[in-house]
Design a protein around this motif. Sequence first.
Motif, PDB file in Angstrom:
ATOM      1  N   ASP A  25       0.831  -1.208   0.000  1.00 15.30           N
ATOM      2  CA  ASP A  25       0.000   0.000   0.000  1.00 15.30           C
ATOM      3  C   ASP A  25       0.866   1.258   0.000  1.00 15.30           C
ATOM      4  O   ASP A  25       0.577   2.212  -0.724  1.00 15.30           O
ATOM      5  CB  ASP A  25      -0.938   0.010   1.210  1.00 15.30           C
ATOM      6  CG  ASP A  25      -2.003  -1.079   1.146  1.00 15.30           C
ATOM      7  OD1 ASP A  25      -2.208  -1.666   0.060  1.00 15.30           O
ATOM      8  OD2 ASP A  25      -2.615  -1.352   2.202  1.00 15.30           O
ATOM      9  N   LYS A  26       1.934   1.254   0.799  1.00 20.41           N
ATOM     10  CA  LYS A  26       2.833   2.417   0.863  1.00 20.41           C
ATOM     11  C   LYS A  26       3.535   2.596  -0.470  1.00 20.41           C
ATOM     12  O   LYS A  26       3.691   3.711  -0.958  1.00 20.41           O
ATOM     13  CB  LYS A  26       3.829   2.231   2.006  1.00 20.41           C
ATOM     14  CG  LYS A  26       4.820   3.365   2.141  1.00 20.41           C
ATOM     15  CD  LYS A  26       4.175   4.723   2.291  1.00 20.41           C
ATOM     16  CE  LYS A  26       3.723   4.993   3.689  1.00 20.41           C
ATOM     17  NZ  LYS A  26       3.239   6.379   3.871  1.00 20.41           N
ATOM     18  N   GLU A  29       1.343   4.251  -2.870  1.00 17.23           N
ATOM     19  CA  GLU A  29       1.214   5.664  -2.516  1.00 17.23           C
ATOM     20  C   GLU A  29       2.430   6.456  -3.002  1.00 17.23           C
ATOM     21  O   GLU A  29       2.292   7.570  -3.507  1.00 17.23           O
ATOM     22  CB  GLU A  29       1.101   5.762  -0.988  1.00 17.23           C
ATOM     23  CG  GLU A  29       0.979   7.148  -0.436  1.00 17.23           C
ATOM     24  CD  GLU A  29       0.945   7.158   1.079  1.00 17.23           C
ATOM     25  OE1 GLU A  29       1.570   8.058   1.662  1.00 17.23           O
ATOM     26  OE2 GLU A  29       0.317   6.260   1.688  1.00 17.23           O
ATOM     27  N   GLU A  32       2.799   5.514  -7.586  1.00 19.70           N
ATOM     28  CA  GLU A  32       1.507   5.081  -8.134  1.00 19.70           C
ATOM     29  C   GLU A  32       1.619   4.538  -9.552  1.00 19.70           C
ATOM     30  O   GLU A  32       0.948   3.581  -9.927  1.00 19.70           O
ATOM     31  CB  GLU A  32       0.535   6.255  -8.095  1.00 19.70           C
ATOM     32  CG  GLU A  32      -0.825   5.973  -8.666  1.00 19.70           C
ATOM     33  CD  GLU A  32      -1.743   7.185  -8.662  1.00 19.70           C
ATOM     34  OE1 GLU A  32      -2.875   7.053  -9.131  1.00 19.70           O
ATOM     35  OE2 GLU A  32      -1.321   8.259  -8.196  1.00 19.70           O
TER      36      GLU A  32
END
Length: 107
Positions: A25-26, A29, A32
């Motif tokens: 997920d990081k 972020e 992308e």
Amino acid sequence: MIRDGTKAFFQNLNGYLETKQKMDDKYKEVDEFERIANFVLTDDSGGIELKDEGNGKLFKPQYQQQTVEGKPVSNIKELHHAAEAAQSVYEEIITRLYNRVCQECEG
């Protein structure tokens, strides 16, 4: 009934999977569009390994860890001393690489 060892294994596995998800997920972020993942590095040294002649991996002498005197490192104290001496050069190289990656990601 689940054995203690099995229970511990699954707890560790669950912890790993949760951490991996957080890291994924990081990463999404931070990058992308996966520009960092697709960043092309060039090999300007021709590689650090010598041809394998059945003796396991051999490395070119110029890429082996060396003391500040240029001899192969033989203990951790020599390694730390050499690392301290090389730190400023290493930081400069990493800064240049970081700036190049940032330029590529912006463009």
